[in-house]
Scaffold this active site. Structure first.
Site: not given
Ligand SMILES: NC(=O)c1ccc[n+]([C@@H]2O[C@H](COP(=O)([O-])OP(=O)(O)OC[C@H]3O[C@@H](n4cnc5c(N)ncnc54)[C@H](O)[C@@H]3O)[C@@H](O)[C@H]2O)c1
Length: 259
Positions: A15, A36, A58-59, A149, A162, A166, A197
């Site tokens: 995702s 994922d 799971d990570v 982040s 959060y 981070k 996203t």
């Molecule tokens: N989208 C934003 O605005 C934004 C901003 C800053 C940081 N981030 C960071 O970027 C990263 C990706 O975010 P995104 O926006 O693409 O989110 P998203 O929810 O679209 O994707 C995150 C993915 O991580 C997977 N995931 C969650 N827990 C997990 C686990 N325990 N093991 C394996 N997979 C797991 C989910 O199933 C999901 O597919 C995250 O760490 C998020 O905190 C996102």
């Protein structure tokens, strides 16, 4: 680090930012291991099974990530040259809520466990594999890219868990770089601002809130794009060997005060 023909692991690759990273790596002819928690994202890689291994894991699990690395080696050989840790969750809650109750400690622990402990778990297991592999040009063995982040520096009301998670990701960048330097493994973190996203859309912002969130974004005054902005930065960090030990904000000049 060359992308073509090398193997890269992308966590959270089903995702958002992880998915666009995995797709760009595939376009550039890498072998990609997508990890994922959910298998919803598997369908995005239909028809590309030769170059993709999708592992539902799971990570935070030592056993599952160890198994995923073994599966990757069986499919693509001992050639894991990079990991991009995008797997993560968002959580919201004030230290003391409007009801006067303290934040649920389990929510805090869960957030830190997935975002920080999970990221570290993948880093340590992948790094141990990279260390065993033959070095490439200039002694380079691999590159680790972790996603923090801008909340690591500019955490907002309700982001205590959060931001803590981070912050940990950002803070471990330099010591991991120093630990892994002698093996020719680089470590870089990316701190994104607001990106379009599925995670960002779960916030379900009102029009007013969206305007508030985008107000501090300088130019261009919009959310970032996974394709062509986030994933291009990842590709650059993989390819540019002189990028190491740094946390890079990708946020169009955003500096969040109190919203
Ligand atoms: N989208 C934003 O605005 C934004 C901003 C800053 C940081 N981030 C960071 O970027 C990263 C990706 O975010 P995104 O926006 O693409 O989110 P998203 O929810 O679209 O994707 C995150 C993915 O991580 C997977 N995931 C969650 N827990 C997990 C686990 N325990 N093991 C394996 N997979 C797991 C989910 O199933 C999901 O597919 C995250 O760490 C998020 O905190 C996102």
């Amino acid at each position: 680090m060359r992308i073509k023909g090398n193997t890269f692991i992308v966590t959270g690759g089903g995702s958002g930012l992880g998915l666009s990273t995995a797709q760009e790596l595939l376009r550039l002819k890498a072998n990609v291991v997508v990890i994922d928690l959910k298998d919803d994202g598997k369908s995005f890689f239909k028809g590309q099974e030769q170059s993709v291994l999708f592992v539902q894991a799971d990570v935070t699990s030592e056993a599952s990530i160890t198994k995923a690395i073994q599966q990757a080696i069986e499919k693509f050989g001992e050639n894991i040259r990079g990991v991009v840790n995008c797997g993560g969750i968002l959580s919201i809650g004030k230290i003391v809520g409007s009801n006067g109750k303290p934040l649920d400690l389990d929510l805090f622990k869960f957030t830190v466990n997935v975002n920080l402990v999970g990221t570290f778990n993948v880093c340590r297991l992948v790094a141990a594999q990279m260390v065993k592999q033959k070095p490439l040009e200039e002694g380079e063995r691999g590159v680790i890219i972790n996603v923090s982040s801008i909340a690591y520096q500019d955490g907002q009301i309700g982001q205590v868990s959060y931001s803590a998670s981070k912050g940990g990701v950002a803070s471990m960048t330099l010591p991991m770089t120093r630990d892994l330097s002698k093996f020719g493994i680089r470590v870089v973190s990316i701190a994104p601002g607001l990106f379009e996203t599925p995670m960002a859309s779960t916030l379900n912002h009102s029009k007013e809130m969206k305007q508030k969130l985008l107000y501090p974004v300088e130019y261009p005054a919009r959310a970032g794009k996974s394709d062509g902005e986030f994933n291009k930065l990842v590709i650059h960090l993989i390819e540019n060997t002189y990028m190491n030990g740094e946390v890079i904000r990708i946020d169009a000049g955003t500096r969040l005060g109190k919203l």
